[in-house]
Design an enzyme around this catalytic site. Structure first.
Site, PDB file in Angstrom:
ATOM      1  N   ASP A 162       0.862  -1.178   0.000  1.00  0.00           N
ATOM      2  CA  ASP A 162       0.000   0.000   0.000  1.00  0.00           C
ATOM      3  C   ASP A 162       0.901   1.231   0.000  1.00  0.00           C
ATOM      4  OD1 ASP A 162      -1.901  -1.961   0.436  1.00  0.00           O
ATOM      5  OD2 ASP A 162      -2.930  -0.886   2.033  1.00  0.00           O
TER       6      ASP A 162
ATOM      7  N   ASP B 299     -15.546  -3.528   0.423  1.00  0.00           N
ATOM      8  CA  ASP B 299     -14.924  -3.173   1.699  1.00  0.00           C
ATOM      9  C   ASP B 299     -16.051  -2.920   2.691  1.00  0.00           C
ATOM     10  OD1 ASP B 299     -12.567  -3.265   0.237  1.00  0.00           O
ATOM     11  OD2 ASP B 299     -12.555  -1.117  -0.147  1.00  0.00           O
TER      12      ASP B 299
END
Ligand SMILES: O=C(O)c1ccccc1N[C@@H]1O[C@H](COP(=O)(O)O)[C@@H](O)[C@H]1O
Length: 242
Positions: free
Chosen positions: A12, A131
């Site tokens: 990330d 998510d």
């Protein structure tokens, strides 16, 4: 469908650095240095996939597009690219990196017609990132609400979505184990493959996720556990190939 769990080590990127967040909260990041070096390390350790996220693009705090493209181009392995892919220009730029597939998150919630068009045009190069907190979907860096998980899943199934990447936000970055119940419920609700994300903390978690492969769990994203050295990627790959 493969009979062993695919592992997708995560990189990330925030402000040019490899980071891990806790519950995806902006500002909670721990930095792990160069994202290119991290990606190359996972590749050298035997990864077949890299899960690469532009967190600034996901949060709307800028982007790391040039760096993410450079990393993708440097990889010999498959790359799943996500974060901020929400319109024709960002999708075209993401696909032009040569990545194997892209994840759409916010776009599937806020511009469903555009996401459906992307699915229709690009098939299994598109995965949808679901998510969730509980069964509520989240977008825009997990700060906005985007409806019910199972209603959205049914809609995306009917639109031909090839694959889902399911993240339990409550587990992400916490090293508390994956949400196996959520994954089983999602697999029961769709016949499409599911990539599990959030919470992996130890090799037993990977063994537990491997048991869900017959139900439809195709892969697992592993982040914090690798950076915190809870186990090595070589050990993890051995566990899932057993
Ligand atoms: O991966 C994270 O930790 C993360 C944290 C906060 C927001 C997003 C995060 N990652 C992934 O980004 C895409 C969503 O981006 P967008 O909504 O399409 O812009 C999705 O794959 C998230 O899992």
């Amino acid at each position: 469908m493969p009979n062993t769990l695919e592992l997708l080590p995560a990189v990330d990127v925030r402000d040019g650095q490899a980071v891990r967040l806790v519950h995806g909260v902006s500002g909670s990041e721990t930095s792990y240095g160069s994202p290119l070096q991290a990606a190359l390390a996972w590749q050298a350790a035997g990864a077949q996939w890299l899960h690469l996220v532009d967190l600034d693009a996901a949060f709307g705090t800028g982007d790391n597009r040039a760096l993410v493209a450079e990393i993708t181009r440097a990889m010999d392995i498959k790359v799943e690219l996500s974060g901020g892919i929400r319109d024709d220009a960002s999708l075209a730029a993401a696909l032009a990196t040569g990545c194997t597939r892209v994840n759409l998150g916010t776009a599937a919630l806020e511009t469903p017609e555009w996401a459906a068009k992307a699915i229709a045009e690009h098939g299994d190069k598109i995965a949808i990132g679901l998510d969730v907190r509980g069964t509520t979907l989240k977008g825009r860096g997990w700060t906005s609400e985007g409806g019910d998980l199972y209603e959205t899943l049914a809609r995306l199934d009917s639109e031909g979505c090839a694959r889902y990447v399911v993240t339990d936000i409550g587990k992400d970055g916490t090293l508390t184990g994956p949400n196996l119940e959520l994954l089983k419920n999602v697999c029961a609700a769709t016949d499409r493959p599911v990539v599990a994300s959030g919470g992996v903390s130890c090799l037993d978690d990977l063994r537990a996720l491997s048991e869900l492969v017959p139900l439809g769990v195709e892969g697992a994203i592993v982040g914090k556990a690798l950076y915190a050295k809870a186990f090595t990627l070589e050990e993890a790959l051995k566990v899932v190939s057993a």
